[in-house]
Design a protein around this motif. Structure first.
Motif, PDB file in Angstrom:
ATOM      1  N   PHE A 253       0.807  -1.211   0.000  1.00  0.00           N
ATOM      2  CA  PHE A 253       0.000   0.000   0.000  1.00  0.00           C
ATOM      3  C   PHE A 253       0.848   1.272   0.000  1.00  0.00           C
ATOM      4  N   SER A 254       2.082   1.172   0.465  1.00  0.00           N
ATOM      5  CA  SER A 254       2.948   2.351   0.524  1.00  0.00           C
ATOM      6  C   SER A 254       3.685   2.603  -0.782  1.00  0.00           C
ATOM      7  N   TYR A 285       9.444   1.740  14.307  1.00  0.00           N
ATOM      8  CA  TYR A 285       9.227   2.869  13.385  1.00  0.00           C
ATOM      9  C   TYR A 285       7.741   3.105  13.159  1.00  0.00           C
ATOM     10  N   ASN A 286       6.977   2.017  12.997  1.00  0.00           N
ATOM     11  CA  ASN A 286       5.540   2.157  12.758  1.00  0.00           C
ATOM     12  C   ASN A 286       4.819   2.753  13.962  1.00  0.00           C
ATOM     13  N   THR A 287       5.285   2.439  15.168  1.00  0.00           N
ATOM     14  CA  THR A 287       4.715   3.038  16.373  1.00  0.00           C
ATOM     15  C   THR A 287       4.972   4.544  16.384  1.00  0.00           C
ATOM     16  N   ASP A 313       6.130  -2.353   6.640  1.00  0.00           N
ATOM     17  CA  ASP A 313       6.438  -3.753   6.969  1.00  0.00           C
ATOM     18  C   ASP A 313       5.671  -4.221   8.195  1.00  0.00           C
ATOM     19  N   GLU A 314       4.528  -3.568   8.494  1.00  0.00           N
ATOM     20  CA  GLU A 314       3.756  -3.939   9.676  1.00  0.00           C
ATOM     21  C   GLU A 314       3.212  -5.366   9.566  1.00  0.00           C
ATOM     22  N   CYS A 315       2.806  -5.770   8.372  1.00  0.00           N
ATOM     23  CA  CYS A 315       2.273  -7.122   8.155  1.00  0.00           C
ATOM     24  C   CYS A 315       3.327  -8.003   7.478  1.00  0.00           C
ATOM     25  N   SER A 316       3.314  -9.283   7.781  1.00  0.00           N
ATOM     26  CA  SER A 316       4.260 -10.199   7.142  1.00  0.00           C
ATOM     27  C   SER A 316       4.000 -10.270   5.637  1.00  0.00           C
ATOM     28  N   GLU A 317       2.735 -10.122   5.258  1.00  0.00           N
ATOM     29  CA  GLU A 317       2.366 -10.050   3.840  1.00  0.00           C
ATOM     30  C   GLU A 317       1.304  -8.974   3.675  1.00  0.00           C
ATOM     31  N   CYS A 318       1.598  -7.972   2.871  1.00  0.00           N
ATOM     32  CA  CYS A 318       0.642  -6.884   2.657  1.00  0.00           C
ATOM     33  C   CYS A 318      -0.580  -7.406   1.895  1.00  0.00           C
ATOM     34  N   THR A 319      -1.760  -6.947   2.281  1.00  0.00           N
ATOM     35  CA  THR A 319      -3.000  -7.416   1.656  1.00  0.00           C
ATOM     36  C   THR A 319      -3.275  -6.744   0.305  1.00  0.00           C
ATOM     37  N   CYS A 328      -6.435  -2.111   3.618  1.00  0.00           N
ATOM     38  CA  CYS A 328      -5.304  -2.209   4.536  1.00  0.00           C
ATOM     39  C   CYS A 328      -5.818  -2.560   5.939  1.00  0.00           C
ATOM     40  N   ASN A 329      -5.179  -3.502   6.596  1.00  0.00           N
ATOM     41  CA  ASN A 329      -5.583  -3.910   7.941  1.00  0.00           C
ATOM     42  C   ASN A 329      -5.078  -2.952   9.025  1.00  0.00           C
ATOM     43  N   HIS A 330      -4.198  -2.034   8.646  1.00  0.00           N
ATOM     44  CA  HIS A 330      -3.627  -1.085   9.615  1.00  0.00           C
ATOM     45  C   HIS A 330      -3.696   0.326   9.023  1.00  0.00           C
ATOM     46  N   ARG A 331      -4.933   0.834   8.889  1.00  0.00           N
ATOM     47  CA  ARG A 331      -5.112   2.106   8.187  1.00  0.00           C
ATOM     48  C   ARG A 331      -4.482   3.288   8.916  1.00  0.00           C
ATOM     49  N   LYS A 332      -4.262   3.173  10.239  1.00  0.00           N
ATOM     50  CA  LYS A 332      -3.588   4.255  10.959  1.00  0.00           C
ATOM     51  C   LYS A 332      -2.124   4.364  10.560  1.00  0.00           C
ATOM     52  N   LEU A 333      -1.618   3.317   9.886  1.00  0.00           N
ATOM     53  CA  LEU A 333      -0.249   3.333   9.388  1.00  0.00           C
ATOM     54  C   LEU A 333      -0.191   3.521   7.886  1.00  0.00           C
ATOM     55  N   LEU A 334      -1.346   3.559   7.247  1.00  0.00           N
ATOM     56  CA  LEU A 334      -1.405   3.609   5.793  1.00  0.00           C
ATOM     57  C   LEU A 334      -0.848   4.935   5.282  1.00  0.00           C
ATOM     58  N   SER A 335       0.248   4.870   4.555  1.00  0.00           N
ATOM     59  CA  SER A 335       0.925   6.095   4.113  1.00  0.00           C
ATOM     60  C   SER A 335       1.842   5.790   2.941  1.00  0.00           C
ATOM     61  N   PRO A 336       1.980   6.738   2.007  1.00  0.00           N
ATOM     62  CA  PRO A 336       2.893   6.545   0.882  1.00  0.00           C
ATOM     63  C   PRO A 336       4.344   6.614   1.351  1.00  0.00           C
ATOM     64  N   SER A 337       5.210   5.973   0.609  1.00  0.00           N
ATOM     65  CA  SER A 337       6.634   6.101   0.900  1.00  0.00           C
ATOM     66  C   SER A 337       7.139   7.435   0.360  1.00  0.00           C
TER      67      SER A 337
END
Length: 360
Positions: A253-254, A285-287, A313-319, A328-337
């Motif tokens: 997603f990033s 870093y994600n925290t 890299d929050e998930c072992s495999e990005c959805t 995204c299962n972690h939308r609070k972390l959802l962000s472009p690189s």
């Protein structure tokens, strides 16, 4: 006739505010689509949300309507409300404004006025939107498109109309909806039962700098530095992730194609923060990224957006690669690189950095 119907409806409804203003007083903000894309699970998963709602957005912006009728509810949390009760009440108030939107639609449909009703929040007429199965909308006549999904800045528009609206707000809930129309028959509506339980205040750069200092002192194990900078300080270059990053083929997603180029000039400033590298998940870093975003979003930067150093890299495999309409299962972390935007973190120095885009 229509004027009286709306007046009677307002008197009997939970609405606190109803006012018609010229359409040219509506505040549009292109950052709203990024807020949807990088903050909401309904993006590309509902006919009432972007990008499906973009066609309606273009139709509305092309000057089809002269007036907009703004309505709003306001509710104050009791002092003893728990976070769980707040979430339940928040859900109830969202459903309430959708019911009000449907009732307004029924009133307008009984007249010969050309109109469009916009609600608050994503359409909830179906348990699951048929767009997920690549089918047509099952209830097109009942579908409710949200104000945000067509690019309206609800906070500024409602405040300009004379009803305080602050997002986010922890002590109260305000919900709004709107009716776009052309007739002068109802353009004089200006009704209010009660004042808003919210108070909108602008944010100064001094307040942001103080927040940067507070975060540095409160979380010394997370951050080496946090500072406010002008968007003009960003050095942006051409960067092709498809040829420079091996991770592009795995899907994230990033990364492109999901995280395509942003209009960075929509923001005026950014927070540059440096992560204090360590090997514990508690101080990952994600925290740090989530902590920064939550802090500035809670200040009232409704269109704040995070940029991360490299892929998530929050998930072992990005959805991202698991569906044609992924979530995204972690939308609070959802962000472009930063790299996908042509920003090289190495230009800031050694270490791992992050960016929070802000607009004053």
């Amino acid at each position: 006739m229509l004027l009286q119907e709306l007046t009677d409806f307002f008197s009997d409804s939970p609405l606190a505010f109803m006012k018609a203003i010229p359409f040219d007083k509506v505040v549009f903000d292109n950052k709203s689509e990024y807020m949807c894309k990088f903050g909401c699970k309904k993006y590309n998963r509902s006919y009432s949300c972007p990008p499906a709602s973009n066609a309606l957005c273009n139709e509305i912006k092309n000057g089809k309507f002269e007036w907009i009728l703004l309505v709003a509810t306001t509710y104050d949390y009791p002092d003893d409300y728990s976070r769980f009760k707040m979430q339940i009440k928040n859900s109830h108030k969202e459903m309430e404004i959708q019911r009000i939107s449907t009732q307004l639609d029924n009133i307008m449909a009984s007249s010969d006025v050309d109109y469009i009703v916009l609600s608050g929040g994503c359409c909830k007429k179906c348990r699951e939107c048929s767009i997920l199965n690549n089918q047509k909308c099952k209830k097109p006549s009942l579908k409710l498109t949200s104000m945000e999904s067509i690019g309206i800045d609800c906070q500024k528009t409602m405040n300009n109309a004379g009803f305080d609206f602050a997002m986010p707000n922890r002590n109260s809930i305000n919900r709004c909806a709107a009716v776009l129309f052309n007739t002068n028959e109802i353009c004089s509506i200006n009704l209010q039962k009660r004042e808003s339980f919210q108070k909108y205040n602008g944010i100064s750069k001094e307040q942001v700098e103080k927040m940067c200092l507070n975060l540095s002192q409160e979380f010394p194990k997370l951050f080496e530095s946090i500072e406010l900078k002008s968007i003009f300080d960003l050095e942006i270059k051409d960067y092709n992730c498809t040829t420079n990053c091996y991770h592009i083929n795995r899907g994230n997603f990033s990364c492109p194609p999901y995280s395509n180029k942003l209009e960075l000039n929509l923001w005026t400033d950014f927070i540059l923060w440096k992560w204090k590298k360590n090997n514990t998940k508690k101080y990952s870093y994600n925290t740090a990224l989530k902590r920064i975003h939550s802090a500035f979003f809670s200040m009232g930067f409704y269109f704040a957006l995070s940029l991360r150093d490299c892929y998530c890299d929050e998930c072992s495999e990005c959805t991202f690669s698991l569906s044609d309409k992924p979530v995204c299962n972690h939308r609070k972390l959802l962000s472009p690189s930063m790299q996908s935007q042509g920003i090289y973190p190495s230009n800031f120095g050694k270490g791992k950095y992050g960016i929070e885009l802000l607009h004053f």
